[in-house]
Design a protein around this motif. Structure first.
Motif, PDB file in Angstrom:
ATOM      1  N   PHE A   2      55.935 -22.539-122.887  1.00  0.00           N
ATOM      2  CA  PHE A   2      54.609 -21.923-122.915  1.00  0.00           C
ATOM      3  C   PHE A   2      53.537 -22.968-122.630  1.00  0.00           C
ATOM      4  N   TRP A   3      52.413 -22.487-122.153  1.00  0.00           N
ATOM      5  CA  TRP A   3      51.178 -23.262-122.176  1.00  0.00           C
ATOM      6  C   TRP A   3      50.117 -22.414-122.859  1.00  0.00           C
ATOM      7  N   TYR A   4      49.379 -23.091-123.752  1.00  0.00           N
ATOM      8  CA  TYR A   4      48.243 -22.467-124.431  1.00  0.00           C
ATOM      9  C   TYR A   4      47.005 -23.324-124.197  1.00  0.00           C
ATOM     10  N   LYS A   5      45.872 -22.661-124.138  1.00  0.00           N
ATOM     11  CA  LYS A   5      44.579 -23.344-124.041  1.00  0.00           C
ATOM     12  C   LYS A   5      43.838 -23.156-125.359  1.00  0.00           C
ATOM     13  N   GLN A   6      43.254 -24.238-125.869  1.00  0.00           N
ATOM     14  CA  GLN A   6      42.455 -24.136-127.074  1.00  0.00           C
ATOM     15  C   GLN A   6      41.039 -24.616-126.766  1.00  0.00           C
ATOM     16  N   PRO A   7      40.128 -23.678-126.526  1.00  0.00           N
ATOM     17  CA  PRO A   7      38.735 -24.062-126.272  1.00  0.00           C
ATOM     18  C   PRO A   7      38.082 -24.574-127.552  1.00  0.00           C
ATOM     19  N   PRO A   8      36.859 -25.087-127.451  1.00  0.00           N
ATOM     20  CA  PRO A   8      36.170 -25.612-128.653  1.00  0.00           C
ATOM     21  C   PRO A   8      36.049 -24.599-129.791  1.00  0.00           C
ATOM     22  N   SER A   9      36.060 -23.320-129.475  1.00  0.00           N
ATOM     23  CA  SER A   9      35.960 -22.296-130.519  1.00  0.00           C
ATOM     24  C   SER A   9      37.220 -22.225-131.383  1.00  0.00           C
ATOM     25  N   GLY A  10      38.317 -22.808-130.919  1.00  0.00           N
ATOM     26  CA  GLY A  10      39.481 -22.994-131.775  1.00  0.00           C
ATOM     27  C   GLY A  10      40.641 -22.038-131.620  1.00  0.00           C
ATOM     28  N   GLU A  11      40.437 -20.911-130.959  1.00  0.00           N
ATOM     29  CA  GLU A  11      41.571 -19.983-130.860  1.00  0.00           C
ATOM     30  C   GLU A  11      42.588 -20.482-129.842  1.00  0.00           C
ATOM     31  N   LEU A  12      43.785 -19.948-129.921  1.00  0.00           N
ATOM     32  CA  LEU A  12      44.849 -20.295-128.975  1.00  0.00           C
ATOM     33  C   LEU A  12      44.901 -19.202-127.911  1.00  0.00           C
ATOM     34  N   SER A  46      38.974 -27.850-110.460  1.00  0.00           N
ATOM     35  CA  SER A  46      38.619 -27.692-111.871  1.00  0.00           C
ATOM     36  C   SER A  46      37.144 -27.327-112.046  1.00  0.00           C
ATOM     37  N   GLN A  47      36.900 -26.622-113.144  1.00  0.00           N
ATOM     38  CA  GLN A  47      35.543 -26.207-113.490  1.00  0.00           C
ATOM     39  C   GLN A  47      35.238 -26.665-114.914  1.00  0.00           C
ATOM     40  N   VAL A  48      33.965 -26.769-115.230  1.00  0.00           N
ATOM     41  CA  VAL A  48      33.557 -27.223-116.571  1.00  0.00           C
ATOM     42  C   VAL A  48      34.154 -26.330-117.658  1.00  0.00           C
ATOM     43  N   VAL A  49      34.300 -25.051-117.362  1.00  0.00           N
ATOM     44  CA  VAL A  49      34.856 -24.111-118.358  1.00  0.00           C
ATOM     45  C   VAL A  49      36.332 -24.376-118.642  1.00  0.00           C
ATOM     46  N   ASP A  50      36.970 -25.191-117.826  1.00  0.00           N
ATOM     47  CA  ASP A  50      38.364 -25.558-118.090  1.00  0.00           C
ATOM     48  C   ASP A  50      38.473 -26.618-119.181  1.00  0.00           C
ATOM     49  N   SER A  51      37.374 -27.192-119.595  1.00  0.00           N
ATOM     50  CA  SER A  51      37.401 -28.205-120.649  1.00  0.00           C
ATOM     51  C   SER A  51      37.944 -27.592-121.931  1.00  0.00           C
ATOM     52  N   ALA A  52      39.005 -28.189-122.451  1.00  0.00           N
ATOM     53  CA  ALA A  52      39.686 -27.633-123.624  1.00  0.00           C
ATOM     54  C   ALA A  52      40.840 -28.565-123.973  1.00  0.00           C
ATOM     55  N   VAL A  53      41.542 -28.213-125.047  1.00  0.00           N
ATOM     56  CA  VAL A  53      42.822 -28.865-125.336  1.00  0.00           C
ATOM     57  C   VAL A  53      43.917 -27.926-124.853  1.00  0.00           C
ATOM     58  N   TYR A  54      44.879 -28.461-124.154  1.00  0.00           N
ATOM     59  CA  TYR A  54      45.978 -27.677-123.621  1.00  0.00           C
ATOM     60  C   TYR A  54      47.279 -28.094-124.299  1.00  0.00           C
ATOM     61  N   PHE A  55      47.990 -27.081-124.804  1.00  0.00           N
ATOM     62  CA  PHE A  55      49.245 -27.326-125.495  1.00  0.00           C
ATOM     63  C   PHE A  55      50.402 -26.757-124.693  1.00  0.00           C
ATOM     64  N   CYS A  56      51.433 -27.575-124.528  1.00  0.00           N
ATOM     65  CA  CYS A  56      52.713 -27.125-124.029  1.00  0.00           C
ATOM     66  C   CYS A  56      53.592 -26.817-125.245  1.00  0.00           C
TER      67      CYS A  56
END
Lengths: 115, 115
Positions: free
Chosen positions: B35-45, B82-92
């Motif tokens: 899996f890949w998950y994105k975690q934006p600054p708001s914190g959700e997965l 890439s776009q600024v909105v892609d800024s986040a933490v990405y989890f594999c």
């Protein structure tokens, strides 16, 4: 699209107090999970729950933690006597139990701060 | 034992550049899911993709693409333009979901897209 709902979104509690985090899984799902993410770190598995009992738990899930599905819709995580190091984001998840990963869904998390 | 390694702790790129996030996994299971998950600054997965171990086809979804190489146990994720909105933490992450098993996360890669 069905959602896993977690309440509250933020909780502040004093060290030593009991806290209950609540989750409403997707209605036809059979497996329920809690995960924890300490700030800036990875998401860690805590416990899985199936058929009204714990199916697996991690080393983190010690005696101060407990889970319950009290009424057929809610799934709760109780921390008996909170410590400062319990401060984290707690994610609930549920899955339909058909394998293959379809429908495995995370809630938006509860940020717990222990002061 | 199952393990996911994301060697890149933090990456910064200028907007419109392409960026690849690396993921290497370890498992003894012959059937598993990545899996890949994105975690934006708001914190959700935010779920991005699930791939099973039998399907080594690369996948493209808009500006996102994934390269699964079973021979090297890697599941890399590329963001094109890439776009600024892609800024986040990405989890594999990894799981044997035939047993409705837990999901094992990597430590995440924090991606900064600079305007």
């Amino acid at each position: 699209e069905p959602e896993v709902t977690q309440t509250p979104s933020h909780q502040v509690t004093q060290m030593g107090q009991e806290v209950i985090l609540r989750c409403v899984p997707i209605s036809n799902h059979l497996y329920f999970y809690w995960y924890r993410q300490i700030l800036g770190q990875k998401v860690e598995f805590l416990v899985s729950f199936y058929n009204n009992e714990i199916s697996e738990k991690s080393e983190i899930f010690d005696d101060q933690f407990s889970v319950e599905r009290p009424d057929g819709s809610n799934f709760t995580l109780k921390i008996r006597s909170t410590k400062l190091e319990d401060s984290a984001m707690y994610f609930c998840a549920s899955s339909p139990g058909q394998g293959k990963g379809y429908g495995y869904t995370f809630g938006s998390g509860t940020r717990l701060t222990v002061v | 034992a199952q393990k996911v390694t994301q060697a890149q702790t933090e990456i910064s790129v200028v907007e419109k550049e392409d960026v690849t996030l690396d993921c290497v996994y370890e498992t003894r299971d012959t059937t598993y899911y990545l899996f890949w998950y994105k975690q934006p600054p708001s914190g959700e997965l935010v779920f991005l993709i699930r791939r099973n171990s039998f399907d080594e086809q690369n996948e493209i979804s808009g500006r996102y693409s994934w390269n699964f190489q079973k021979s090297t146990s890697s599941f890399n994720f590329t963001i094109t333009a890439s776009q600024v909105v892609d800024s986040a933490v990405y989890f594999c992450a990894l799981s044997n979901l035939n047993r409705d098993d837990k999901i094992i996360f990597g430590k995440g890669t924090r991606l900064h897209i600079l305007p």
